[in-house]
Each structure stands twice: as structure tokens, then as C-alpha cells.
Design an enzyme around this catalytic site. Sequence first.
Site, mmCIF file in Angstrom:
data_model
loop_
_atom_site.group_PDB
_atom_site.id
_atom_site.type_symbol
_atom_site.label_atom_id
_atom_site.label_comp_id
_atom_site.label_asym_id
_atom_site.label_seq_id
_atom_site.Cartn_x
_atom_site.Cartn_y
_atom_site.Cartn_z
ATOM 1 N N ARG A 25 -0.170 -1.257 20.250
ATOM 2 C CA ARG A 25 -0.036 0.075 19.643
ATOM 3 C C ARG A 25 -1.329 0.532 18.971
ATOM 4 O O ARG A 25 -1.531 1.710 18.770
ATOM 5 C CB ARG A 25 1.107 0.101 18.637
ATOM 6 C CG ARG A 25 0.851 -0.696 17.385
ATOM 7 C CD ARG A 25 1.920 -0.482 16.355
ATOM 8 N NE ARG A 25 3.180 -1.072 16.749
ATOM 9 C CZ ARG A 25 4.116 -1.432 15.865
ATOM 10 N NH1 ARG A 25 3.909 -1.224 14.582
ATOM 11 N NH2 ARG A 25 5.224 -1.981 16.250
ATOM 12 N N GLU B 285 -5.536 -11.621 14.593
ATOM 13 C CA GLU B 285 -4.125 -11.805 14.220
ATOM 14 C C GLU B 285 -3.299 -11.690 15.487
ATOM 15 O O GLU B 285 -3.548 -10.811 16.316
ATOM 16 C CB GLU B 285 -3.692 -10.721 13.233
ATOM 17 C CG GLU B 285 -4.371 -10.835 11.896
ATOM 18 C CD GLU B 285 -4.008 -9.661 10.986
ATOM 19 O OE1 GLU B 285 -3.211 -8.800 11.398
ATOM 20 O OE2 GLU B 285 -4.550 -9.607 9.890
ATOM 21 N N ASN C 65 -9.798 -5.373 8.096
ATOM 22 C CA ASN C 65 -8.913 -5.171 9.247
ATOM 23 C C ASN C 65 -9.092 -3.734 9.755
ATOM 24 O O ASN C 65 -8.867 -2.777 9.013
ATOM 25 C CB ASN C 65 -7.468 -5.431 8.795
ATOM 26 C CG ASN C 65 -6.476 -5.258 9.920
ATOM 27 O OD1 ASN C 65 -6.571 -4.315 10.684
ATOM 28 N ND2 ASN C 65 -5.520 -6.152 10.012
ATOM 29 N N THR D 188 3.528 -5.661 9.755
ATOM 30 C CA THR D 188 4.069 -7.016 9.641
ATOM 31 C C THR D 188 4.883 -7.119 8.357
ATOM 32 O O THR D 188 4.336 -7.072 7.260
ATOM 33 C CB THR D 188 2.907 -8.041 9.639
ATOM 34 O OG1 THR D 188 1.992 -7.675 10.663
ATOM 35 C CG2 THR D 188 3.421 -9.438 9.877
ATOM 36 N N GLU E 130 -2.463 -17.895 5.100
ATOM 37 C CA GLU E 130 -2.670 -16.587 4.479
ATOM 38 C C GLU E 130 -1.337 -16.184 3.850
ATOM 39 O O GLU E 130 -0.323 -16.075 4.546
ATOM 40 C CB GLU E 130 -3.112 -15.556 5.525
ATOM 41 C CG GLU E 130 -3.344 -14.189 4.888
ATOM 42 C CD GLU E 130 -4.065 -13.202 5.793
ATOM 43 O OE1 GLU E 130 -4.927 -13.616 6.590
ATOM 44 O OE2 GLU E 130 -3.761 -12.002 5.692
ATOM 45 N N HIS F 155 -5.640 -7.147 14.850
ATOM 46 C CA HIS F 155 -4.330 -7.637 15.283
ATOM 47 C C HIS F 155 -4.050 -7.076 16.672
ATOM 48 O O HIS F 155 -3.825 -5.872 16.819
ATOM 49 C CB HIS F 155 -3.271 -7.166 14.276
ATOM 50 C CG HIS F 155 -1.900 -7.688 14.541
ATOM 51 N ND1 HIS F 155 -0.852 -7.467 13.677
ATOM 52 C CD2 HIS F 155 -1.373 -8.426 15.559
ATOM 53 C CE1 HIS F 155 0.247 -8.039 14.150
ATOM 54 N NE2 HIS F 155 -0.039 -8.619 15.302
ATOM 55 N N HIS G 201 -2.194 -8.101 2.813
ATOM 56 C CA HIS G 201 -1.151 -7.133 3.155
ATOM 57 C C HIS G 201 -0.823 -6.243 1.962
ATOM 58 O O HIS G 201 -0.457 -6.719 0.899
ATOM 59 C CB HIS G 201 0.148 -7.774 3.667
ATOM 60 C CG HIS G 201 0.854 -6.844 4.621
ATOM 61 N ND1 HIS G 201 1.608 -5.798 4.198
ATOM 62 C CD2 HIS G 201 0.838 -6.785 5.976
ATOM 63 C CE1 HIS G 201 2.060 -5.146 5.259
ATOM 64 N NE2 HIS G 201 1.601 -5.713 6.355
ATOM 65 N N ARG H 267 -1.509 -6.583 18.927
ATOM 66 C CA ARG H 267 -0.038 -6.647 18.983
ATOM 67 C C ARG H 267 0.432 -6.693 20.421
ATOM 68 O O ARG H 267 -0.249 -6.182 21.322
ATOM 69 C CB ARG H 267 0.575 -5.437 18.271
ATOM 70 C CG ARG H 267 0.354 -5.430 16.768
ATOM 71 C CD ARG H 267 1.129 -4.302 16.116
ATOM 72 N NE ARG H 267 2.533 -4.602 16.051
ATOM 73 C CZ ARG H 267 3.184 -5.006 14.950
ATOM 74 N NH1 ARG H 267 2.542 -5.118 13.806
ATOM 75 N NH2 ARG H 267 4.453 -5.275 15.002
ATOM 76 N N HIS I 26 -6.335 0.195 12.029
ATOM 77 C CA HIS I 26 -5.937 1.598 11.907
ATOM 78 C C HIS I 26 -7.026 2.582 12.318
ATOM 79 O O HIS I 26 -6.772 3.781 12.430
ATOM 80 C CB HIS I 26 -5.377 1.872 10.512
ATOM 81 C CG HIS I 26 -4.098 1.103 10.337
ATOM 82 N ND1 HIS I 26 -3.039 1.261 11.197
ATOM 83 C CD2 HIS I 26 -3.749 0.124 9.484
ATOM 84 C CE1 HIS I 26 -2.065 0.427 10.854
ATOM 85 N NE2 HIS I 26 -2.481 -0.281 9.819
HETATM 86 N N1 PXP Z 1 -3.188 -9.888 6.902
HETATM 87 C C1 PXP Z 1 -2.290 -9.919 7.926
HETATM 88 C C2 PXP Z 1 -1.904 -11.245 8.484
HETATM 89 C C3 PXP Z 1 -1.765 -8.724 8.478
HETATM 90 O O1 PXP Z 1 -0.869 -8.774 9.478
HETATM 91 C C4 PXP Z 1 -2.216 -7.493 7.962
HETATM 92 C C5 PXP Z 1 -1.724 -6.214 8.575
HETATM 93 O O2 PXP Z 1 -2.128 -6.140 9.889
HETATM 94 C C6 PXP Z 1 -3.153 -7.508 6.914
HETATM 95 C C7 PXP Z 1 -3.606 -8.714 6.399
HETATM 96 C C8 PXP Z 1 -3.714 -6.241 6.341
HETATM 97 O O3 PXP Z 1 -2.704 -5.502 5.734
HETATM 98 P P1 PXP Z 1 -3.031 -4.033 5.210
HETATM 99 O O4 PXP Z 1 -3.370 -3.211 6.403
HETATM 100 O O5 PXP Z 1 -1.769 -3.623 4.535
HETATM 101 O O6 PXP Z 1 -4.195 -4.175 4.267
#
Ligand code: PXP
Length: 243
Positions: free
Chosen positions: A49, A70, A7, A101, A151, A43, A186, A45, A10
Amino acid sequence: MIRLGVNIDHVATLRNARGGTEPDPLAAAFAAIEGGADGITMHLREDRRHIRDDDLARVRASIALPLNMEMAATAEMVEIACRTKPHACCIVPERREEVTTEGGLDAAGQQAALAPMVARLREAGIRVSLFIDPDPAQLRAAASLGVPVIELHTGTYANGAAGELARLEQAARLAAELGLELHAGHGLTLGNVGPVAQLPGLRELNIGHSIVADAILVGLPEAVRRMRAAMDAASAGEGSSVA
Ligand code: PXP
């Protein structure tokens, strides 16, 4: 082997902090793939952001590996997904005031609203997944909505809640009984990914923040390689971490 979706949200958070163009999420997608990512997760959003529409479109147009989008269950996001045609969409709950999330989707409570969105995404050829807590009622609702994938939200486990790993294990077994492909994510880090990588039937992990954080110190390809190694060692039964 368990797939790793990286992901890159960030990377966009950091870019947006200065309002410029660096670091570029597309360059990050290529770097994650170089390090062994099996797919890229983004994601989009509602408040944009971090990831923006243009980031999603550029990554979709530029990588050969699966893109997992996402998204919140809104008409706008369904339209964007049907236009963008990512390999997969993971429907997540979204609240503007949250930092990330914070919990799973209430698939059981929102079944009527979700059904037409799931149908529309599936008609567009997109693999739909629901991001849910390890709660049997939520898994059953996902199965009755006809999604192929769930998930599991591992945030509560990552926060160290007692008994949460056992809930994840029970949910993993129920997913297999219901014929649902199992993903999780997550809050996962090199230090806590091991037991999750050992969930029965797990096919994919989606990990963002910890990999991007490590990337600042060791580079993104290396951060992805380290996470891959931790997942692979755990799923091969060699212990829970290489951290
Ligand atoms: N899976 C989903 C569905 C999420 O919303 C997120 C956060 O955007 C993640 C995985 C990844 O989470 P993290 O950034 O804490 O690894």
C-alpha cells in the site's frame, strides 16, 4: 547517543495517492540523512500500500547508512529480505484491514513458525528484531528465539494509556537482563518522545508518521533535526520535548 531510524513509508503513501512518481522515497531517504537520520526504515507490506519492491531495492542500492526493513513473517518477505540484504529486518504483525501496525508480534504464540524464518534471515547476515508489546512473556520468547534486538511497540503509550510508560520501563530492564538490544517506536511525536528516549538502555527509535507530517510544513531535513534534538535533549536529561 540514541540512533534515529526515519521511516519513510508515508512519503510513498503520498506518492501513491496520485499514482505518479512524486514524492520519491529515495529522495526522502537522502533528505532524512541530510537532517541527521542514523538509518532508514521501510515497511514492505504484503499489500504494497505504500513502499513497493522497487523502492526498497533503490534505497538499498543507494544509501550507505543502515536500512531497516520492516516485514511480516511470511515466506515471500523472507525471500525478498534475503535477496535485498538490508542491515536489519524488524518482523512485525500485519493485517490487511489495519490502518497501521496495531499491536506487537505474538512471538510467544508463534515461536515454532518464527524460528526457521529468524534462522534464515540470520544466516543471510541480517540483524533480526521483533516488534513486540512490553510484555515479559514476549521478551522471553524473543530471547529464546535468539534474536539480538527487540523493538518495543510504543503505540499504546502514544495513545495515552495509563501505566504504559511503567510497562515500557519494566520491559526495558528485562531486555537488558536478557541481553536484548532495545529499540522502540510507533506513534512517537515531538511531544511524547521524551520519556521513551529516557528508557534505560534504549539504543534506537524508529519514527515515521510524525516526522513526515512535520516535513510537509518545515521540510524533511528540518523535521528530522527537530526530532533528533528532542531525543537528545531528553536522553541528556534536559526534559521531554522541544516542541
Ligand atoms: N516501528 C515499527 C515496527 C512500525 O511498524 C512503525 C510503523 O510502520 C514504526 C516504527 C513507525 O511508526 P510511526 O509511523 O507511527 O512513527
